[in-house]
Each structure stands twice: as structure tokens, then as C-alpha cells.
Design an enzyme around this catalytic site. Structure first.
Site, PDB file in Angstrom:
ATOM      1  N   ASP A 100     -24.495  20.861   2.853  1.00  0.00           N
ATOM      2  CA  ASP A 100     -25.454  20.084   2.086  1.00  0.00           C
ATOM      3  C   ASP A 100     -26.024  18.858   2.800  1.00  0.00           C
ATOM      4  OD1 ASP A 100     -23.156  18.557   2.138  1.00  0.00           O
ATOM      5  OD2 ASP A 100     -22.512  19.181   0.153  1.00  0.00           O
ATOM      6  N   GLU A 122     -20.956  28.073   2.250  1.00  0.00           N
ATOM      7  CA  GLU A 122     -20.475  27.084   1.275  1.00  0.00           C
ATOM      8  C   GLU A 122     -21.555  26.821   0.230  1.00  0.00           C
ATOM      9  OE1 GLU A 122     -19.632  22.683   1.756  1.00  0.00           O
ATOM     10  OE2 GLU A 122     -17.651  23.463   2.202  1.00  0.00           O
ATOM     11  N   GLU A 136     -26.414  14.700  -1.069  1.00  0.00           N
ATOM     12  CA  GLU A 136     -25.990  16.092  -0.847  1.00  0.00           C
ATOM     13  C   GLU A 136     -26.229  16.997  -2.048  1.00  0.00           C
ATOM     14  OE1 GLU A 136     -24.250  13.413  -0.010  1.00  0.00           O
ATOM     15  OE2 GLU A 136     -23.791  13.576   2.136  1.00  0.00           O
ATOM     16  N   HIS A 211     -15.547   7.596   3.235  1.00  0.00           N
ATOM     17  CA  HIS A 211     -16.822   7.460   3.934  1.00  0.00           C
ATOM     18  C   HIS A 211     -18.048   7.623   3.058  1.00  0.00           C
ATOM     19  CE1 HIS A 211     -18.222  11.691   3.996  1.00  0.00           C
ATOM     20  NE2 HIS A 211     -16.945  11.988   3.976  1.00  0.00           N
ATOM     21  N   ARG A 213     -21.244   7.294   1.084  1.00  0.00           N
ATOM     22  CA  ARG A 213     -22.126   6.127   1.040  1.00  0.00           C
ATOM     23  C   ARG A 213     -22.268   5.583  -0.375  1.00  0.00           C
ATOM     24  NH1 ARG A 213     -27.276   7.982   3.931  1.00  0.00           N
ATOM     25  NH2 ARG A 213     -26.083   9.793   4.506  1.00  0.00           N
ATOM     26  N   HIS A 245     -14.130   6.274   9.698  1.00  0.00           N
ATOM     27  CA  HIS A 245     -15.360   7.040   9.869  1.00  0.00           C
ATOM     28  C   HIS A 245     -16.289   6.205  10.759  1.00  0.00           C
ATOM     29  CE1 HIS A 245     -19.089   9.119   8.568  1.00  0.00           C
ATOM     30  NE2 HIS A 245     -18.262  10.129   8.357  1.00  0.00           N
TER      31      HIS A 245
HETATM   32  N1  UDP Z   1     -11.546  15.214  10.073  1.00  0.00           N
HETATM   33  C1  UDP Z   1     -11.189  15.166  11.417  1.00  0.00           C
HETATM   34  N2  UDP Z   1     -10.826  13.960  11.977  1.00  0.00           N
HETATM   35  C2  UDP Z   1     -10.803  12.796  11.254  1.00  0.00           C
HETATM   36  C3  UDP Z   1     -11.183  12.851   9.887  1.00  0.00           C
HETATM   37  C4  UDP Z   1     -11.559  14.082   9.328  1.00  0.00           C
HETATM   38  O1  UDP Z   1     -11.184  16.190  12.112  1.00  0.00           O
HETATM   39  O2  UDP Z   1     -10.479  11.740  11.807  1.00  0.00           O
HETATM   40  C5  UDP Z   1     -11.944  16.517   9.506  1.00  0.00           C
HETATM   41  C6  UDP Z   1     -11.272  16.938   8.220  1.00  0.00           C
HETATM   42  O3  UDP Z   1     -10.074  17.664   8.465  1.00  0.00           O
HETATM   43  C7  UDP Z   1     -12.324  17.805   7.546  1.00  0.00           C
HETATM   44  C8  UDP Z   1     -13.615  17.180   8.005  1.00  0.00           C
HETATM   45  O4  UDP Z   1     -13.319  16.401   9.162  1.00  0.00           O
HETATM   46  O5  UDP Z   1     -12.283  19.138   8.014  1.00  0.00           O
HETATM   47  C9  UDP Z   1     -14.172  16.327   6.916  1.00  0.00           C
HETATM   48  O6  UDP Z   1     -15.224  15.598   7.387  1.00  0.00           O
HETATM   49  P1  UDP Z   1     -15.855  14.378   6.563  1.00  0.00           P
HETATM   50  O7  UDP Z   1     -14.794  13.744   5.736  1.00  0.00           O
HETATM   51  O8  UDP Z   1     -16.582  13.562   7.566  1.00  0.00           O
HETATM   52  O9  UDP Z   1     -16.974  15.070   5.668  1.00  0.00           O
HETATM   53  P2  UDP Z   1     -17.011  15.819   4.265  1.00  0.00           P
HETATM   54  O10 UDP Z   1     -15.994  16.899   4.286  1.00  0.00           O
HETATM   55  O11 UDP Z   1     -16.781  14.806   3.186  1.00  0.00           O
HETATM   56  O12 UDP Z   1     -18.403  16.362   4.218  1.00  0.00           O
END
Ligand code: UDP
Length: 377
Positions: A100, A122, A136, A211, A213, A245
Site C-alpha cells: 500500500d 497482500e 496507505e 514509525h 506518521r 526507523h
Molecule cells: N524490520 C527489519 N529491521 C528492523 C525493523 C523491522 O528487518 O530494524 C522488518 C520487520 O521484520 C518487518 C518489516 O521490517 O518484516 C516491517 O517494516 P516496517 O515496520 O518499516 O513497515 P510496515 O510493516 O509497518 O509497513
């Protein structure tokens, strides 16, 4: 290009897109009739490259115009323009986008304007709140309207798509490819990653990720206040680890709340393997991340979701995670409950992950072979 080969562009730009599409790319590359190229839109170039390297995947094209894009309209218009050039040059049979993000939406739109079919990995996650997650929620609604093939992680997401008028024949419930990534990366090395060994200890370890926003603009830092209070009250009995982040707003806020607390470790983002090991060795995860919510039950670690809404309702219904909001008191109470009350804690463990068995990419590839490979050029 060999006659009959189907050209597939796989588009990614952020850390979660790279993690969740790497297993799909690896799977599609095994198909002889597919010519797969990876496009990185450049939203988080460094983080994306680190993640792709882990899976031995390389981006074939990397956009550089997002380095100067400061606003969402700039991201969308830059990706739209770059995507048009790539589509014109490569003439793909299919574009695959995931999730998204604004760049996934923009690339899907460019594909649509060029009458190229889009597959959405997804698909069907909905919070039904346009402002959370922002932007998103609307990005994924628009991608669903554009896409031809919808790879929904669960029956819940399939139902969401049906409500929006998406044709049932084009919705495939396959699980979430995040669990494929976890399965590929943990392998035998679980608990052995070298960076993580330095961090983990016998204390109850709380892993924090924040993270989103919308949490920072509206609610200031209720979550950080609660976590700082926990650190203060539990002292040396616990250890809190916060891989920051890259978002500068989040980094600054966390530093101001956590600076003088010796039991909170602020660290740089970890690569996915180290991060997975860190999740697995944690007592509790406090997170607003979508991907982390999906992964936590596979690692048998309860998660507290610091958001007002979640589109991952399956994990909350299952009892493996709790949606606790972003207000200081609520977050504080939820954490203390899990630290102090073993019964509550245990009741959130040993659940079967509703996001799949780690074989979603194979299902996606099987559908695409069926739909594309045997279609005449
Ligand atoms: N992740 C990672 N290293 C970190 C923090 C998160 O590899 O230091 C991985 C986590 O396991 C997951 C993904 O990043 O698979 C999540 O990313 P993020 O939280 O940025 O985005 P969202 O999932 O909320 O879109």
C-alpha cells in the site's frame, strides 16, 4: 526476449516491500517461461538493498528521483513519470506491486494507463479509516481497483475485496509472503545472529518499533512516554530495545524521551535476519508496524499494537496480539499487565499464525503460471 517469454516487472521501494517480495521474486525466477525484472522505486534505497542482499536478489532498475521528493504528491508524480519510461522500454506482460505504499500505487496507475495487467500481493487489507494508516488505506483501495489479480493473505481480506466489487475469480487466498520471508531467513540460524547475541540478555526483553506518521503528528508521543515510564519503574529487571526507523521525526522524538534511561537501547535499523532473531528472543513486542504484527505469532511472542486501528484483525481475534491505541496510560497498563501477569502473557502464546505457512509465494507463482504462461503471446 525469447518468443513466448512473459515479462514480469516486480516493483518495490521500501523495506517491507523488499522483504515481502523477495520470496516471490525467487519463486518466479524459477519459472522458465518468465522473464522477471525488479524495479526499485528508490523510496528507502539503502534499507531495500540490505534486505535484497540477504535474499541474493538484485534490483535491475533503481529510480533516483525520490531522493528529492519531499511530499506524497511529489512521490506519486515522480514514480508515475519514471514508471512510464520503464513500461515503455520493457513492455511488460504483468506488473506486480505489494501492499500500500504511494510508489506501489503510482506504478500500478502507470501500468493501468498503459493497459498492462497488475497483480497485487497482500490485497484486501482494510482499516476502513482513510486517515489511519495514512495514506496507505486509500493507496490499497485504489490499487485493488486497478489490479487484475488479487493475492489476499486471508479469508478476511478476500471478503473486504468482495465488498468492493472485485471479481471472486480473480481473488486468491494465499497467506502473507512475510511468513515466507521469515521461513527463508531464519532457517537453522535462528537465535545465532552475531549482532543480536550482544544485545540479548536474561532480562525480560521488550522490542519496540514505532514509525507510523499519523501517530507522531496527532498523538505526540504517548507511546514513548509509557515506555519511558516502564523503563523507569522496572529498572534492571527489563531491557527495552528500539531499532530506530530512519524517519527523522521518530528518531528525534525517541532520543528526547529515552536519552537518560540506561535500560533502553536505541540502535540503528537491523537487517532482517538480525531483526527476526531479536523478535524471536524477545519477551514482548510493542509495535505499530504491519509486518511485525504478522511475524510475531510465528515466533511465539505476544504483540501490543500501538495504533488506533489495525487491518490485521485476524491476529487480534486470535488473541496473539492486543490493539492498545497510542494513549500513554493504555499503553503503560497493557505492558505492565504482560510483564506482571503470567496468565495473561501465556494466554497470548502458542497460536497458529493466521497469515500462512510460509508457502504463499509458491501459490502466487502457480496462479501466475496458470494465468500467464500458457496464454498465447
Ligand atoms: N524490520 C527489519 N529491521 C528492523 C525493523 C523491522 O528487518 O530494524 C522488518 C520487520 O521484520 C518487518 C518489516 O521490517 O518484516 C516491517 O517494516 P516496517 O515496520 O518499516 O513497515 P510496515 O510493516 O509497518 O509497513
Amino acid at each position: 526476449m525469447e518468443v513466448g517469454l512473459k515479462k514480469i516487472l516486480v516493483v518495490l521501494g521500501t523495506r517491507p516491500e523488499a522483504i515481502k517480495l523477495a520470496p516471490v521474486i525467487l519463486q518466479l525466477k524459477k519459472i522458465q517461461g518468465f522473464d522477471v525484472e525488479v524495479v526499485s522505486t528508490g523510496q528507502h534505497t539503502n534499507l531495500v538493498n540490505t534486505m535484497l542482499d540477504l535474499f541474493s536478489v538484485q534490483a535491475d532498475m533503481v529510480f533516483n528521483t525520490l531522493e528529492v521528493a519531499k511530499t506524497l504528491p511529489q512521490v506519486v508524480s515522480n514514480v508515475l513519470k519514471d514508471a512510464e519510461v520503464v513500461i515503455e522500454r520493457t513492455q511488460p506482460d504483468l506488473v506486480i506491486v505489494q501492499g500500500d505504499t504511494a510508489s506501489a500505487f503510482a506504478f500500478a496507475l502507470a501500468a493501468f494507463y498503459n493497459q498492462i495487467e497488475v497483480a497485487h500481493v497482500e490485497a484486501g487489507l482494510r482499516s476502513y479509516n482513510k486517515l489511519s494508516p495514512f495514506p496507505e488505506e486509500l493507496n490499497r483501495v485504489y490499487i485493488a481497483q486497478i489490479a487484475k489479480y488479487h493475492f489476499a493473505p486471508t479469508e478476511v481480506s478476500k471478503k473486504n475485496l468482495l465488498k468492493e466489487g472485485i471479481e471472486e475469480d480473480n481473488i486468491f487466498v494465499v497467506g502473507n509472503t512475510s511468513i515466507d520471508a521469515l521461513r527463508l531467513i531464519l532457517g537453522d540460524e535462528r537465535f545465532n545472529a552475531k549482532n543480536v547475541q550482544n544485545l540479548t540478555s536474561s532480562k525480560k526483553q521488550i522490542l519496540l518499533t514505532q514509525h507510523r506518521r499519523e501517530n507522531f503528528s496527532r498523538h505526540e508521543n504517548g507511546v514513548f512516554k509509557a515506555v519511558a515510564q516502564i523503563a523507569h519503574e522496572y529498572g534492571s529487571n527489563i531491557e527495552i530495545i528500539f531499532p530506530m526507523h530512519p524517519n527523522p521525526v521518530v528518531r528525534e522524538a525517541s532520543k528526547s524521551y529515552f536519552e537518560n534511561l540506561s535500560n533502553i537501547k536505541l540502535i540503528e535499523p537491523l537487517d532482517y535476519q538480525d531483526f527476526s532473531n531479536l523478535m524471536a528472543s524477545s519477551y514482548l513486542i510493542v509495535t505499530d508496524s504491519g509486518g511485525v504484527q504478522e511475524e510475531a505469532p510465528s515466533l511465539n511472542v505476544p504483540a501490543l499494537i500501538t495504533r488506533d486501528t489495525t487491518e490485521r484483525t485476524e491476529i487480534v481475534s486470535l488473541g496473539a496480539a492486543k490493539l492498545v491505541g497510542v494513549e500513554e496510560k493504555a499503553v503503560f497498563n497493557a505492558i505492565t499487565n504482560l510483564l506482571d501477569d503470567e496468565k495473561s502473557y501465556e494466554s497470548m502464546r502458542h497460536k497458529q499464525n493466521p497469515y500462512g505457512d510460509g508457502h504463499s509465494s509458491l501459490r502466487i507463482s502457480n496462479v501466475l503460471v496458470d494465468k500467464l504462461q500458457f496464454r498465447n503471446a
